[in-house]
Enzyme design. Sequence first.
Site, PDB file in Angstrom:
ATOM      1  N   HIS A 244       0.829  -1.205   0.000  1.00 36.04           N
ATOM      2  CA  HIS A 244       0.000   0.000   0.000  1.00 36.04           C
ATOM      3  C   HIS A 244       0.863   1.254   0.000  1.00 36.04           C
ATOM      4  CE1 HIS A 244      -2.810   3.085   1.209  1.00 36.04           C
ATOM      5  NE2 HIS A 244      -3.802   2.273   0.953  1.00 36.04           N
ATOM      6  N   GLU A 392     -20.611  20.478   5.640  1.00 34.37           N
ATOM      7  CA  GLU A 392     -19.618  21.518   5.399  1.00 34.37           C
ATOM      8  C   GLU A 392     -18.406  20.995   4.638  1.00 34.37           C
ATOM      9  OE1 GLU A 392     -20.709  20.608   8.392  1.00 34.37           O
ATOM     10  OE2 GLU A 392     -22.043  22.252   9.015  1.00 34.37           O
ATOM     11  N   HIS A 443     -21.438  34.928  11.476  1.00 33.50           N
ATOM     12  CA  HIS A 443     -21.449  34.644  12.916  1.00 33.50           C
ATOM     13  C   HIS A 443     -20.006  34.486  13.374  1.00 33.50           C
ATOM     14  CE1 HIS A 443     -25.517  33.976  11.580  1.00 33.50           C
ATOM     15  NE2 HIS A 443     -25.967  33.781  12.814  1.00 33.50           N
TER      16      HIS A 443
END
Lengths: 645, 645
Positions: A244, A392, A443
Site C-alpha cells: 500500500h 460543510e 457569525h
Amino acid sequence: MGCAPMGHILYDEVMRYNPKNPYWFNRDRFVLSAGHGCMLQYALLHLAGYDSVRVSFFRSLQRIHINDLKNFRQWESRTPGHPENFETPGVEVTTGPLGQGIANAVGLALAEKHLAARFNKPDNEIIDHYTYVILGDGCQMEGIANEACSLAGHWGLGKLIAFYDDNHISIDGDTEIAFTESVDKRFEGLGWHVIWVKNGNTGYDEIRAAIKEAKAVKDKPTLIKVTTTIGYGSPNKANSYSVHGSALGAKEVDATRKNLGWPYEPFHVPEDVKGHWSRHVPQGAALEAEWNAKFSAYEKNYKEEAAELKSIITGELPAGWEKALPTYTPESPADATRNLSQQNLNALVKVLPGLLGGSADLASSNMTLLKMFGDFQKDTPEERNVRFGVREHGMGAICNGIALHSPGLIPYCATFFVFTDYMRAAIRISALSQARVIYVMTHDSIGLGEDGPTHQPIEHLASFRAMPNVLMLRPADGNETAGAYKVAVLKRKTPSILALSRQKLPQLAGTSIEGVEKGGYIISDNSSGNSPDVILIGTGSELEIAVKAADELRKEGKAVRVVSLVSWELFDEQSDAYKESVFPSAVTARVSIEAGSTFGWGKIVGSKGKAIGIDRFGASAPAGRIYKEFGLTPEAVIAAAKELC
Amino acid sequence: MGCAPMGHILYDEVMRYNPKNPYWFNRDRFVLSAGHGCMLQYALLHLAGYDSVRVSFFRSLQRIHINDLKNFRQWESRTPGHPENFETPGVEVTTGPLGQGIANAVGLALAEKHLAARFNKPDNEIIDHYTYVILGDGCQMEGIANEACSLAGHWGLGKLIAFYDDNHISIDGDTEIAFTESVDKRFEGLGWHVIWVKNGNTGYDEIRAAIKEAKAVKDKPTLIKVTTTIGYGSPNKANSYSVHGSALGAKEVDATRKNLGWPYEPFHVPEDVKGHWSRHVPQGAALEAEWNAKFSAYEKNYKEEAAELKSIITGELPAGWEKALPTYTPESPADATRNLSQQNLNALVKVLPGLLGGSADLASSNMTLLKMFGDFQKDTPEERNVRFGVREHGMGAICNGIALHSPGLIPYCATFFVFTDYMRAAIRISALSQARVIYVMTHDSIGLGEDGPTHQPIEHLASFRAMPNVLMLRPADGNETAGAYKVAVLKRKTPSILALSRQKLPQLAGTSIEGVEKGGYIISDNSSGNSPDVILIGTGSELEIAVKAADELRKEGKAVRVVSLVSWELFDEQSDAYKESVFPSAVTARVSIEAGSTFGWGKIVGSKGKAIGIDRFGASAPAGRIYKEFGLTPEAVIAAAKELC
C-alpha cells in the site's frame, strides 16, 4: 497495479481528451481520489501524449517527460507523491488526503450538469462530458465521501461514474479490521446505481460493460465496485498491506516482471505500445477541433449565451464588473456584514456569469440566497442557489471541484465561521490547489451571542492567517464588504474567507474598497507628520470600538490614528514604505482590538503595545453582555492607550 | 417539542441514573446530539431531580434550578444554548456542532463494552449500562456521523440505542431540498438494526416497544427512526422550519398551551407532575446503593481488578506511575520521536489501566500499537488497540466519548499531523469539554518528505497554539517525548497534541522531562550573568539545528543560549521571573527555527529578532533536500544570528 485495467480502459478507450491541451473545455474529467496510486495516472498521461503540452493562457508550461517518471517524488519533478493540479498537466484537482477527490468529482459533475442545462440548445449540445473517478477503501471510510455522495445521489448526477477499487486492503492491513459495512447497500441508500465487477484484475470486458451500463443510467450517479487485488501481478506481495505505502523492492519488481511476462528495461516503452497510444494526440486534436467548430456555430446563433460561456471558459471577467459593487456612506443604515454580503452577492451575480453557490443548511442565517435564481436541483440544474445540507466538508470540496472545472466559475459557500473546523481540510486544498472559492463565513465571533461557545469562533482568524495562500478578510462595514468581494473575485488563484458579523454594525467614515485592497489602511487620524501618540487597530466588528475609543481620546487632546487591518495577507504584500506609512516604527504605542485570539498580534502591536482579544472559549449570553464581560469595550481600549501614551 | 415523548420515556421510564450524583459510574448515558433542542433535556433533568446535586470530588457544585430554566442562554446560567458537560449536571458531553454527539455516544458505548469485557465476572456484572442518543436530520447529514456509525456497526455495540428524530425539517426548510437518501438503507448497510416508529408525536407505546426490541438485539447497535412533527403541538408553526432556530413567540405559545390543554403559568410545575417525577431521587439513590454493594463484593473477590477499576472510576493515577516513563542520555541511539512515542505508550500502558487507543489506519506509521494487547473488536472488546479505519473526525469524537465516560480513561488517537484538519472540530470539542484525549500526531513537518505538500503540515502548530485549552507539544527527542506524555497524562482537563517526527533525531544534551513541564527551558548556554549574545530557539526536529548552529557560533567566541520551546502554553503558565530567566528582556538578539509557519513567533523573537520557518506550502522530495531548499539549516541560523549580534 490493481487499478491498471480500469485506468487503461478509461484513458485508452473511454475518455475524450486532448493531450496537447489539457485545458480543453469539454474534456472528460478524471480524478484519482486514491491519490497515493498516482504513478498509474502519471504513466497513463505520459503514454497518452501529455509529454509536452502547449502553454495555457494563464498557466505555465507543464509536461510529463519520461524523466519525470524516473524522478517520481523528487525535487522539481512533475510527479509529486500525490496528484497536484498545479504541477502536472492532465491532473484536474489535488488529491491524496482521502475522500477529497470523490467530493471534487461531485463538484466537477455538478459544474457540467449546471452549465449543460444553462447553455445547451436543442440543436447544439455544446457541453457534454463525463466525470470519472477512482476511489479506494480509504476514501470510502471518510465522512466527506459520504456527504458528497449523498448530494450526488440527491442531485442525480448521471454523468458521474465512480470506480470503487475494492481491494480489501488499507495501510493497517485487511479492511476486515475496521471496515465491514456493506458499501453497496449504503450507496443504494444514497441513491446511486451500483454495479459489481467481480474480477477487476483481468476482467476487461466486464469493466467495459459496466461503463456502458453506467452511461445508460442517466438520472443517477454510478458506483462500479471493482474487486481487485492490491499489487496484482506481484507474486509474493500481492494482496498484502505491504504494497500500500511501500515500493515492491528490486527483487520483487523482477519477480513481477517475470510473472507478468514483461521483459523490458525499466522505463522502456516498447514501440508497439507507443504506436498503440500514439493515436491519442491526433484524436484529441480532432476532438477539440470538432468542438471548436461547434462552438463557432453556437457563437453565431446564440451570441449572448456564447459571451457568457466564453467568460466561464476563459476566466476573463466582463469589463466593468466591479462597478456593480454597492457603495455606502456613513449615513447608510447600520447593518450586519452578513446582510451587506448578501447585497454584494446579489449585485455581483448580475455581472458574473460564473458565480454560484450556497450554504450548508444555513442560507437564511448566512444570507447567501441569490434572489433572482431558484435552487440548483436534480430537475432545475440551471439555477444557481446550491443547497448543500449540513455537509460543510463535502461543500468545500465540491466547491473546489466547481472552481477547478472552469477558470470562470466562482463558487461560494457558507456556514458559521466556527464550522470552518468541519471543512478545514477542504479549505487547505482550495489554497494548495489554487481554487478560487469564496468562503462566506458568518457569525464570526462571540457577537453571535446566545448559541454559546460551541458556536463562537475564537482561534479561527489566527488559524487561517497562518495558512498559506488563503486570504482571510474581516470587513467592518459595507464598503469593506464590497472591497472584500472585489479582492476575492480578482485573486484568481487564491481562496478567500470572509468573516462576517451576525450583529449590526455602523457604516464607518474613512472605510473604502481601495483600503481593503491594501489589507490595512488608516481610516482616521488627527496627528500630523506621521507621528500619532497612539495607533488603534481593529478589524471587522471591533473597528467600531476602536473608532469610539479614538473619539474619546481625541477629546482629551490625544493624536490618534485608527487603522483597519482587514486582511493581514494583503497588507503583507504592500511595500515597506507603505507599511511604514501606516505603522511608523517610531510609534510603539499601539493597541489592537479583535474579538478573537490575540495569537499573532504580537508582531503588529510590538513588544510595547497591547493586544485586546479573547484567549479563552466564549459563553452563552446576549452579545452585548459577553463583550462587556470579556472586556471588549471602548473603555478598555482607552485605558490601554493611556497606559502607553 | 417533537422529541418530548422519546425524552419523557427515556428519563421517566427507561434510564437508570441518580439525580443527586450525576457521576454515578454505572448510570445509563444520554447524549442529545441534536443539541439545539437542549431545553428539553434541561427540563427533564430539572424534573428528575438534578435541581441540586452533591459535589463530585473533582467538579464544582452544579445544579439546574428553576431559575436556570428561566435564564435560558443567559450569562452564568446553567442552561447554555447548547448542552455543555462542564456547565450542567447530567449532561455527559458537549454537543451542538452537529454529528459530534452521536460520535461521542459511540465512544461512550465503546467504553462500556470494553470495561464490561475487562472487569465483569460471571458472578458479578459490575458494568452494565446503555448509551442512548437522540439525533436529527442535521446530524445524519454530517460525515462524522457516518464514520462513527460505521464503526459502531463494525464493533457490534449492542447497547447503543439511537433515536433518529425524523422530522423532515432542517434550518433551510424541508429536507427534500438536500437530503433525500434512504437513511434506513444506509444504516442497514452500516450493520445496524433499524426500527421505524411511524408516529413519534403520540405513539408512546410504539416507542416503548422499539426500545424493548432494541435491547433484545445484543450484537448490533439500533437506530430507532421516529417520525415526528417539529414543533408538535403548535397549531400554526408545527412542521415548519421557522420553529427550528427561533422561539414560537408569545402569541403562538399561548395558542400551543391551549391546543395541548396546558392551563398553567410559564415555569409552573403542577404538583401531580412533581409527585410523579419525585420517585427518581430515591430510586436513583437506591440504584447507586445497590451498585455500591455490588462493588464492595467485587472488591472482596477480585482485589486486583477492583483496584484497576477504581482507578478508572475515580481518575486517581496509580502511585509512582510516572516512574515507568523511559529516560534517555545523549548516548542513546538517534530515533524518530514517533518511535520514542511508541516506547512511552508501551511503558505507560503497563501502569495506566485506563490507557487505550489507536490510529486512523496508520498504526504502523504513527507507531501506536500496544504490543501487549490485541485489537479491540466485536468479539475481543477487552483488548486495547482500537482500529479506527480512515475516519479521523469520528476517531476524535469517539475519543471524547471515551474520555468523558470515566475520569480514569485516557484515550489516545493518531494520524498524520496534517490530518488534524479532518478532525479539528472534534479536537476543539475535546478542549471545550475538558476531555483528556492524547492526540499522537506524527509526520509533523516537511520532514516527512516525498508524500508532498498535501501531507506536510505548515500552519498546524500555530493553529493549535491559538486554540484555547489545548496543549500543543513538540518534543525534540526521547526525554522530551517522555515529558510530553507526563504532562499529557497529568493535565486531566486538557487535551494534548504531540507533534512527532517521521525522521530520526539525535538525543540531545540538556533536554529533560522537568524542562518540558515548564514548556520552555534552556538546554545549553555558555554565557554568564543571564546575558547571552544571542538566544537560539527551536522546537522538535529543529532543536537539533539550533544546537548545531550554537556549537559553531561558540567556536567563534559567541555566548549563545539554546532554548527548547516545546510547549508555548506551558511556558505561558510560568512566572514572569522564570520567563525573564529564559528570555531576558535585554537580550533582543533572538533567532527561532521551526519547520512550520512563522505566524505567532513575532511575540517570542521580538521586533529585532528573526523567525526562520516556512510560510508557503511544502514540496514532494526527500526530506533533506526540502530542508536545504527551504533554508532550514544551521547555516541559516548562524547567518541570522550574526546579523543580530
